[in-house]
Design an enzyme around this catalytic site. Sequence first.
Site, PDB file in Angstrom:
ATOM      1  N   CYS A  43     -14.005  -8.233  -7.643  1.00  0.00           N
ATOM      2  CA  CYS A  43     -13.248  -6.980  -7.501  1.00  0.00           C
ATOM      3  C   CYS A  43     -13.863  -5.848  -8.318  1.00  0.00           C
ATOM      4  O   CYS A  43     -14.132  -4.769  -7.799  1.00  0.00           O
ATOM      5  CB  CYS A  43     -11.802  -7.212  -7.920  1.00  0.00           C
ATOM      6  SG  CYS A  43     -10.812  -5.721  -7.889  1.00  0.00           S
ATOM      7  N   CYS A  48     -13.566  -4.407  -4.710  1.00  0.00           N
ATOM      8  CA  CYS A  48     -12.571  -3.324  -4.640  1.00  0.00           C
ATOM      9  C   CYS A  48     -12.983  -2.047  -5.369  1.00  0.00           C
ATOM     10  O   CYS A  48     -12.877  -0.949  -4.817  1.00  0.00           O
ATOM     11  CB  CYS A  48     -11.250  -3.777  -5.257  1.00  0.00           C
ATOM     12  SG  CYS A  48     -10.887  -5.521  -5.130  1.00  0.00           S
ATOM     13  N   LYS A  51     -16.236  -0.282  -4.059  1.00  0.00           N
ATOM     14  CA  LYS A  51     -15.917   0.087  -2.660  1.00  0.00           C
ATOM     15  C   LYS A  51     -15.021   1.319  -2.619  1.00  0.00           C
ATOM     16  O   LYS A  51     -15.249   2.257  -1.869  1.00  0.00           O
ATOM     17  CB  LYS A  51     -15.263  -1.115  -1.982  1.00  0.00           C
ATOM     18  CG  LYS A  51     -14.893  -0.958  -0.528  1.00  0.00           C
ATOM     19  CD  LYS A  51     -13.538  -0.367  -0.264  1.00  0.00           C
ATOM     20  CE  LYS A  51     -12.390  -1.020  -0.964  1.00  0.00           C
ATOM     21  NZ  LYS A  51     -12.063  -2.332  -0.467  1.00  0.00           N
ATOM     22  N   TYR A 178     -12.576  -6.991   7.097  1.00  0.00           N
ATOM     23  CA  TYR A 178     -12.340  -5.895   6.158  1.00  0.00           C
ATOM     24  C   TYR A 178     -13.651  -5.211   5.747  1.00  0.00           C
ATOM     25  O   TYR A 178     -13.779  -3.993   5.778  1.00  0.00           O
ATOM     26  CB  TYR A 178     -11.740  -6.446   4.856  1.00  0.00           C
ATOM     27  CG  TYR A 178     -10.272  -6.751   4.807  1.00  0.00           C
ATOM     28  CD1 TYR A 178      -9.759  -7.903   5.379  1.00  0.00           C
ATOM     29  CD2 TYR A 178      -9.404  -5.903   4.129  1.00  0.00           C
ATOM     30  CE1 TYR A 178      -8.409  -8.209   5.271  1.00  0.00           C
ATOM     31  CE2 TYR A 178      -8.056  -6.203   4.017  1.00  0.00           C
ATOM     32  CZ  TYR A 178      -7.559  -7.357   4.593  1.00  0.00           C
ATOM     33  OH  TYR A 178      -6.229  -7.648   4.474  1.00  0.00           O
ATOM     34  N   GLU A 182     -14.835  -1.332   6.588  1.00  0.00           N
ATOM     35  CA  GLU A 182     -14.860  -0.433   5.430  1.00  0.00           C
ATOM     36  C   GLU A 182     -16.259   0.154   5.231  1.00  0.00           C
ATOM     37  O   GLU A 182     -16.425   1.362   5.042  1.00  0.00           O
ATOM     38  CB  GLU A 182     -14.403  -1.179   4.169  1.00  0.00           C
ATOM     39  CG  GLU A 182     -12.897  -1.483   4.184  1.00  0.00           C
ATOM     40  CD  GLU A 182     -12.389  -2.140   2.924  1.00  0.00           C
ATOM     41  OE1 GLU A 182     -13.215  -2.638   2.124  1.00  0.00           O
ATOM     42  OE2 GLU A 182     -11.158  -2.172   2.724  1.00  0.00           O
ATOM     43  N   HIS A 437       9.999  16.320   3.215  1.00  0.00           N
ATOM     44  CA  HIS A 437       9.341  17.250   4.140  1.00  0.00           C
ATOM     45  C   HIS A 437       8.549  18.305   3.389  1.00  0.00           C
ATOM     46  O   HIS A 437       9.004  18.766   2.336  1.00  0.00           O
ATOM     47  CB  HIS A 437      10.424  17.917   4.996  1.00  0.00           C
ATOM     48  CG  HIS A 437       9.863  18.733   6.109  1.00  0.00           C
ATOM     49  ND1 HIS A 437       9.257  18.159   7.208  1.00  0.00           N
ATOM     50  CD2 HIS A 437       9.801  20.073   6.284  1.00  0.00           C
ATOM     51  CE1 HIS A 437       8.856  19.135   8.018  1.00  0.00           C
ATOM     52  NE2 HIS A 437       9.167  20.293   7.481  1.00  0.00           N
ATOM     53  N   GLU A 442       7.398  10.930   6.132  1.00  0.00           N
ATOM     54  CA  GLU A 442       8.793  11.045   6.593  1.00  0.00           C
ATOM     55  C   GLU A 442       8.977  10.428   7.976  1.00  0.00           C
ATOM     56  O   GLU A 442      10.099  10.077   8.362  1.00  0.00           O
ATOM     57  CB  GLU A 442       9.263  12.506   6.569  1.00  0.00           C
ATOM     58  CG  GLU A 442       8.554  13.417   7.546  1.00  0.00           C
ATOM     59  CD  GLU A 442       8.990  14.888   7.413  1.00  0.00           C
ATOM     60  OE1 GLU A 442      10.195  15.151   7.357  1.00  0.00           O
ATOM     61  OE2 GLU A 442       8.099  15.757   7.348  1.00  0.00           O
TER      62      GLU A 442
END
Length: 453
Positions: A43, A48, A51, A178, A182, A437, A442
């Site tokens: 990672c 992670c 990346k 993945y 990516e 908003h 939303e």
Amino acid sequence: MPDFDYDLFIIGAGSGGVRAARTAAAAGARVAVAEDRYLGGTCVNVGCVPKKLYSYAAHFHDAFEDASGFGWQLPGAPTLDWATLRDNKSGEIKRLNDIYGRLLDTAGVRLINGRARVVDAHHVEVAGERISAAKILVAVGGWPWVPDFPGSEHTVTSNEVFDLEQFPKRFLVLGGGYIAVEFASIFNGLGSDAHLVYRGELFLRGFDREVREFTRDQMATKGVNLHFETNIERIEPGDGSLMVTLTNGETLEVDAVLSATGRKPHLLGLGLSELGVELNTDGTLKVNERFETSVPSILALGDVTGGPELTPVALAEAMHLVQQHFSDTSARPLDYQNIATAVFCHPNIGTVGVSEEQAREKYGAIRVFRTDFRPMKHTLSGSQERCLMKLIVDDESDVVVGAHMVGEEAGELIQGIAIAVRAGLTKADFDATVGIHPTGAEEFVTMRTPSRT
Ligand code: NDP
């Protein structure tokens, strides 16, 4: 446990190993960790963290293009200095490596540099020492796997791709998971002519079908060249480039090929097969709900056990394991339901719970609420990027059993939705939640009419 040198000996100082070490030490255990590579594991070093940094870098491309609609005039076409990105990334990783070292030190955990070998149920050998431990935890993670085809030695894996000497102006990634989507997005954003080659008809197998199709269309609109239902037949080195021949007969000349074809447990040389530790059919270590292998004093967690290969899962497993073995032996097993995940392709995917296809099988009657729209930002930017949001509801209970998004910051947004899905909230609860908003988010609380049942 006075007869052993340590209460817990951990092999691998990745996310899971370090978390287990610190948590166990905090619970009063005497802990040592062996690591033969870098602190922080996949990672931090080749996963992670770098990346995400490269993904940020790639997003600037969109930002520069979007800016003029908002009145910004750029002095000229922006250019990327790959060496700056690469070296700044390396500096940040070095900083994190040091932090991991200090965390272990402060926790009173002994760190040993070397690849440990398990010699029996309670002993390891590392860096010339033989050490005894009441429990041994294998947290060695995975390692990229590359299929065998002529010229496969010319590919790089996610272990090397962050540190390429030269920026690949033409980039090809093999795979449809993945890492493939990516990196196709990242190099496309950084300015490469990017190709993705996948053997199936559509990438991201296992994700919601509509999410996959929407992502395919968005990535294609952004300029990624998608080649489905084909594979690499061979790679031949040319004059400083690579000639890639696909099984459909197409040839592509590129500067780098990334093989993102999955990962395998990194068990080589650990001595576990000699001890008869049982494996799953995919070669990962078989563990029970207490993370015990078939040799009960040898524990394992994280990618090496074949669960969801995600850092937060390894962290949760580590904390659970320590609780079960060192503080509360009656602790309930870890709940693997509704683990949210994000894919940092461009635009991002955020997802939690079941896909529409899984829901139809599992629940029978469902309601699907979905919307896709042009985010407000792009009314001025001129970008064609769109956003997809989708809720899957079990018709009988009204519980929201799946939430999916493809769009800017989907990973950030789905984390909050994941709490609601995990808590088992109903569509009525979503409807009763007043929106914020103007946001894209939303839409998750304003979709009132099912798109289909
Ligand atoms: P995945 O297992 O996700 O995907 C591997 C891909 O390679 C699949 O599309 C597979 O095809 C394809 N493939 C396998 N064998 C061959 C072959 N012989 N020839 C051609 N293609 C092949 O692995 P990744 O390497 O993408 O990632 C590993 C894991 O790391 C992920 O599963 C994920 O858990 C984790 N990860 C998580 C990230 C995140 O959370 N954002 C980011 C990156 C990785 P097929 O689908 O047909 O089997």
